[in-house]
Design a protein around this motif. Structure first.
Motif, mmCIF file in Angstrom:
data_model
loop_
_atom_site.group_PDB
_atom_site.id
_atom_site.type_symbol
_atom_site.label_atom_id
_atom_site.label_comp_id
_atom_site.label_asym_id
_atom_site.label_seq_id
_atom_site.Cartn_x
_atom_site.Cartn_y
_atom_site.Cartn_z
ATOM 1 N N UNK A 77 84.574 -24.758 47.853
ATOM 2 C CA UNK A 77 83.582 -25.104 46.831
ATOM 3 C C UNK A 77 82.979 -26.478 47.094
ATOM 4 N N UNK A 78 83.789 -27.422 47.535
ATOM 5 C CA UNK A 78 83.271 -28.765 47.812
ATOM 6 C C UNK A 78 82.304 -28.748 48.999
ATOM 7 N N UNK A 79 82.619 -27.969 50.025
ATOM 8 C CA UNK A 79 81.707 -27.840 51.172
ATOM 9 C C UNK A 79 80.397 -27.193 50.734
ATOM 10 N N UNK A 80 80.490 -26.140 49.890
ATOM 11 C CA UNK A 80 79.283 -25.482 49.404
ATOM 12 C C UNK A 80 78.454 -26.415 48.528
ATOM 13 N N UNK A 81 79.111 -27.216 47.678
ATOM 14 C CA UNK A 81 78.391 -28.170 46.833
ATOM 15 C C UNK A 81 77.718 -29.252 47.679
ATOM 16 N N UNK A 82 78.392 -29.709 48.722
ATOM 17 C CA UNK A 82 77.784 -30.680 49.646
ATOM 18 C C UNK A 82 76.523 -30.087 50.297
ATOM 19 N N UNK A 83 76.593 -28.818 50.694
ATOM 20 C CA UNK A 83 75.436 -28.185 51.327
ATOM 21 C C UNK A 83 74.279 -28.043 50.343
ATOM 22 N N UNK A 84 74.580 -27.721 49.083
ATOM 23 C CA UNK A 84 73.529 -27.633 48.064
ATOM 24 C C UNK A 84 72.827 -28.979 47.915
ATOM 25 N N UNK A 85 73.616 -30.066 47.848
ATOM 26 C CA UNK A 85 73.016 -31.397 47.699
ATOM 27 C C UNK A 85 72.204 -31.796 48.926
ATOM 28 N N UNK A 86 72.632 -31.356 50.109
ATOM 29 C CA UNK A 86 71.923 -31.733 51.329
ATOM 30 C C UNK A 86 70.677 -30.886 51.547
ATOM 31 N N UNK A 87 70.744 -29.601 51.224
ATOM 32 C CA UNK A 87 69.654 -28.693 51.556
ATOM 33 C C UNK A 87 68.711 -28.423 50.386
ATOM 34 N N UNK A 88 69.223 -28.317 49.152
ATOM 35 C CA UNK A 88 68.417 -27.945 47.991
ATOM 36 C C UNK A 88 68.677 -28.939 46.851
ATOM 37 N N UNK A 89 68.191 -30.175 46.993
ATOM 38 C CA UNK A 89 68.538 -31.191 45.979
ATOM 39 C C UNK A 89 67.661 -31.148 44.735
ATOM 40 N N UNK A 90 67.358 -29.946 44.206
ATOM 41 C CA UNK A 90 66.637 -29.865 42.930
ATOM 42 C C UNK A 90 67.567 -30.327 41.807
ATOM 43 N N UNK A 91 67.050 -31.056 40.850
ATOM 44 C CA UNK A 91 67.912 -31.744 39.880
ATOM 45 C C UNK A 91 68.715 -30.780 39.013
ATOM 46 N N UNK A 92 68.026 -29.838 38.368
ATOM 47 C CA UNK A 92 68.726 -28.966 37.418
ATOM 48 C C UNK A 92 69.734 -28.056 38.118
ATOM 49 N N UNK A 93 69.377 -27.338 39.191
ATOM 50 C CA UNK A 93 70.396 -26.522 39.872
ATOM 51 C C UNK A 93 71.544 -27.351 40.436
ATOM 52 N N UNK A 94 71.241 -28.509 40.983
ATOM 53 C CA UNK A 94 72.309 -29.352 41.528
ATOM 54 C C UNK A 94 73.223 -29.852 40.421
ATOM 55 N N UNK A 95 72.649 -30.244 39.278
ATOM 56 C CA UNK A 95 73.470 -30.691 38.149
ATOM 57 C C UNK A 95 74.341 -29.553 37.623
#
Length: 370
Positions: A77-95
């Motif tokens: 999950x942490x690796x997937x969350x890191x990838x979301x922040x790196x590739x798709x840093x939209x505020x609401x989905x990332x939050x």
């Protein structure tokens, strides 16, 4: 190994290491789960989805959340969350993704009878677990964007240096052209002066006529040199006063001034106007052809045929075999090479061939408009 292959190899190695760590943690944590079968299924789903985290970051993150809830195995999950922040840093989905990891990591806070000190410590751990991958992903994204911007700056700087270099080279070529003009004009001026003196002092009519021709050609050469130097002036200088460029209508005068016994036949079957660039190319071709006849076939006769129809301009300049041996004048073949390049730029072609009678033919074909 190229930079692209090295980068792909590095990504494969990193994915393999992360997948191995996540698999080891997941199957060790399955033993502490209440539902071993469901935990195993969710672990397999998460581990199978993890290699595709760069292509579909949100879907891979959603696939890892059930394993985190059932087994508390957090690496996937942490690796997937890191990838979301790196590739798709939209505020609401990332939050939203960050909040899901935080809530799963802080489940003990809602347990009854949990001491306050332990709750505060778990809260700090939950914040670190959820915040560290996000901050690291955003940092790596900013680093990538900065590297791209630096590459663009380097490219712009290289382009600017190339432009400055081209400008300096153009200025150097202009200075060189002026120097060549000074040297050549001096020599041609001496030729014109000597021809004028010969024209006055000679008693033979043939010699007088030859001297007059030499003087006329020398004066025309000087005028063309001055026009070329005016065109090659560096930008920012005073604009030169250019005379009209020669065209097809000036060919009879050119032939008459050449002193070569030339038969001219001109045929025009169209009312369309020939462009100025094409007319200059035709004139320069005739000029170069007559010069080559003077140089390589002295005393030869020439036949010039010019046909203009609806599709193209056809020029043929043929000379007979020389009547006497040519003088050993220097020749660099730049004249014909320049004519060929000019014809190709205008969409036409030029050809030369030796004819059976010992003469030579120069043929040019150009469109009416370039």
């Amino acid at each position: 190994m190229t930079a692209g292959r090295l980068g792909r190899l590095r990504a494969v190695i990193v994915d393999a290491v992360l997948l191995g760590m996540a698999a080891i943690e997941a199957f060790e944590a399955i033993g502490f789960s209440r539902s071993h079968l469901l935990a195993e299924v969710m672990a397999v789903v998460a581990l199978c989805a993890l290699p595709f985290r760069r292509r579909a970051p949100y879907l891979v993150f959603v696939a890892t959340v059930p394993m985190l809830s059932l087994t508390m195995a957090s690496i996937a999950s942490l690796v997937a969350l890191y990838t979301v922040a790196e590739r798709r840093p939209a505020r609401i989905p990332l939050a939203t993704c960050t909040l899901m990891v935080f809530l799963d990591s802080a489940r003990s806070l809602w347990g009854e009878g949990y001491p306050l000190s332990g709750s505060l410590l778990d809260l700090v751990y939950a914040v670190l677990f959820a915040g560290a991958p996000v901050l690291m992903g955003l940092l790596m994204r900013a680093r990538t964007e900065l590297a791209v911007q630096l590459a663009e700056v380097r490219d712009m700087r290289g382009s600017r240096q190339e432009l400055l270099l081209e400008k300096e080279l153009a200025r150097a070529r202009t200075d060189l052209a002026r120097e060549m003009h000074d040297v050549v004009s001096h020599q041609v001026s001496l030729i014109a002066v000597q021809a004028g003196a010969l024209q006055v002092t000679a008693r033979d009519d043939a010699v007088v006529e030859i001297a007059r021709t030499i003087r006329t050609l020398s004066a025309r050469t000087l005028d063309e040199l001055r026009q070329m130097v005016g065109v090659l002036r560096a930008s920012g200088s005073r604009s030169p006063d250019l005379s009209p460029q020669p065209g097809i209508d000036d060919i009879p005068a050119l032939v008459a001034a050449s002193g070569i016994d030339t038969t001219v036949n001109t045929t025009c079957t169209t009312d369309d106007e020939v462009s100025a660039a094409v007319q200059r190319a035709v004139y320069r071709t005739v000029q170069e052809g007559l010069t080559n006849i003077h140089r390589h076939a002295p005393g030869a006769q020439a036949w010039l045929e010019l046909q203009i129809d609806e599709s193209a301009v056809h020029l043929s300049l043929i000379n007979s075999s020389p009547r006497r041996s040519p003088d050993p004048l220097p020749s660099d073949q730049y004249g014909l090479r320049g004519l060929r390049e000019r014809a190709e730029l205008l969409g036409g072609s030029i050809a030369t061939r030796q004819i059976a009678s010992g003469g030579y033919e120069l043929a040019l074909q150009l469109p009416l408009r370039c």
